[in-house]
Design a protein around this motif. Structure first.
Motif, PDB file in Angstrom:
ATOM      1  N   ILE A  38       0.848  -1.186   0.000  1.00 25.64           N
ATOM      2  CA  ILE A  38       0.000   0.000   0.000  1.00 25.64           C
ATOM      3  C   ILE A  38       0.886   1.239   0.000  1.00 25.64           C
ATOM      4  O   ILE A  38       1.838   1.344   0.763  1.00 25.64           O
ATOM      5  N   ARG A  39       0.550   2.183  -0.836  1.00 28.13           N
ATOM      6  CA  ARG A  39       1.266   3.443  -0.883  1.00 28.13           C
ATOM      7  C   ARG A  39       0.248   4.564  -0.671  1.00 28.13           C
ATOM      8  O   ARG A  39      -0.705   4.696  -1.437  1.00 28.13           O
ATOM      9  N   VAL A  40       0.444   5.360   0.374  1.00 27.25           N
ATOM     10  CA  VAL A  40      -0.457   6.455   0.697  1.00 27.25           C
ATOM     11  C   VAL A  40       0.363   7.740   0.683  1.00 27.25           C
ATOM     12  O   VAL A  40       1.347   7.856   1.408  1.00 27.25           O
ATOM     13  N   ASN A  41      -0.040   8.695  -0.119  1.00 26.85           N
ATOM     14  CA  ASN A  41       0.624   9.993  -0.188  1.00 26.85           C
ATOM     15  C   ASN A  41      -0.306  11.046   0.391  1.00 26.85           C
ATOM     16  O   ASN A  41      -1.316  11.397  -0.222  1.00 26.85           O
ATOM     17  N   LEU A  42       0.012  11.532   1.561  1.00 29.19           N
ATOM     18  CA  LEU A  42      -0.777  12.571   2.220  1.00 29.19           C
ATOM     19  C   LEU A  42       0.144  13.760   2.475  1.00 29.19           C
ATOM     20  O   LEU A  42       0.797  13.844   3.509  1.00 29.19           O
ATOM     21  N   ASN A  43       0.181  14.663   1.553  1.00 36.54           N
ATOM     22  CA  ASN A  43       1.100  15.788   1.682  1.00 36.54           C
ATOM     23  C   ASN A  43       0.702  16.732   2.801  1.00 36.54           C
ATOM     24  O   ASN A  43       1.535  17.115   3.617  1.00 36.54           O
ATOM     25  N   HIS A  44      -0.551  17.114   2.863  1.00 35.35           N
ATOM     26  CA  HIS A  44      -1.006  18.063   3.881  1.00 35.35           C
ATOM     27  C   HIS A  44      -2.259  17.515   4.539  1.00 35.35           C
ATOM     28  O   HIS A  44      -3.366  18.003   4.314  1.00 35.35           O
ATOM     29  N   SER A  45      -2.111  16.496   5.342  1.00 38.57           N
ATOM     30  CA  SER A  45      -3.249  15.864   5.985  1.00 38.57           C
ATOM     31  C   SER A  45      -3.333  16.308   7.449  1.00 38.57           C
ATOM     32  O   SER A  45      -2.332  16.322   8.158  1.00 38.57           O
ATOM     33  N   ASN A  46      -4.518  16.674   7.887  1.00 37.15           N
ATOM     34  CA  ASN A  46      -4.752  17.053   9.279  1.00 37.15           C
ATOM     35  C   ASN A  46      -5.893  16.227   9.839  1.00 37.15           C
ATOM     36  O   ASN A  46      -6.872  15.953   9.145  1.00 37.15           O
ATOM     37  N   THR A  47      -5.787  15.870  11.120  1.00 38.83           N
ATOM     38  CA  THR A  47      -6.864  15.195  11.822  1.00 38.83           C
ATOM     39  C   THR A  47      -7.302  16.100  12.953  1.00 38.83           C
ATOM     40  O   THR A  47      -6.543  16.370  13.871  1.00 38.83           O
TER      41      THR A  47
END
Length: 70
Positions: free
Chosen positions: A48-57
């Motif tokens: 699995i490859r996940v690219n989250l450049n600007h992710s906020n929770t």
């Protein structure tokens, strides 16, 4: 009919367990939990490859109660 119980030794009880001695009609343990996770947190599998450049929770909850356990 009443139960007659002899000696009992309890070494430990976990937070999500029930301890009973004697007669019982119904035992219903309840628990609740709130989980915060960002994008891609619960993905499972191989490669699995996940690219989250600007992710906020965001974890702010103004009412504090989502579904009360009664």
């Amino acid at each position: 009919m009443p139960a007659i119980v002899g000696a009992v030794k309890v070494n430990s009880i976990s937070a999500s367990s029930i301890f009973n001695i004697g007669d019982v009609y119904s035992m219903n343990p309840d628990s609740s939990a709130k989980t915060y996770a960002g994008g891609g947190s619960f993905n499972t599998g191989d490669g699995i490859r996940v690219n989250l450049n600007h992710s906020n929770t965001y974890v702010y909850d103004k009412d504090k109660i989502d579904q009360p356990v009664t």
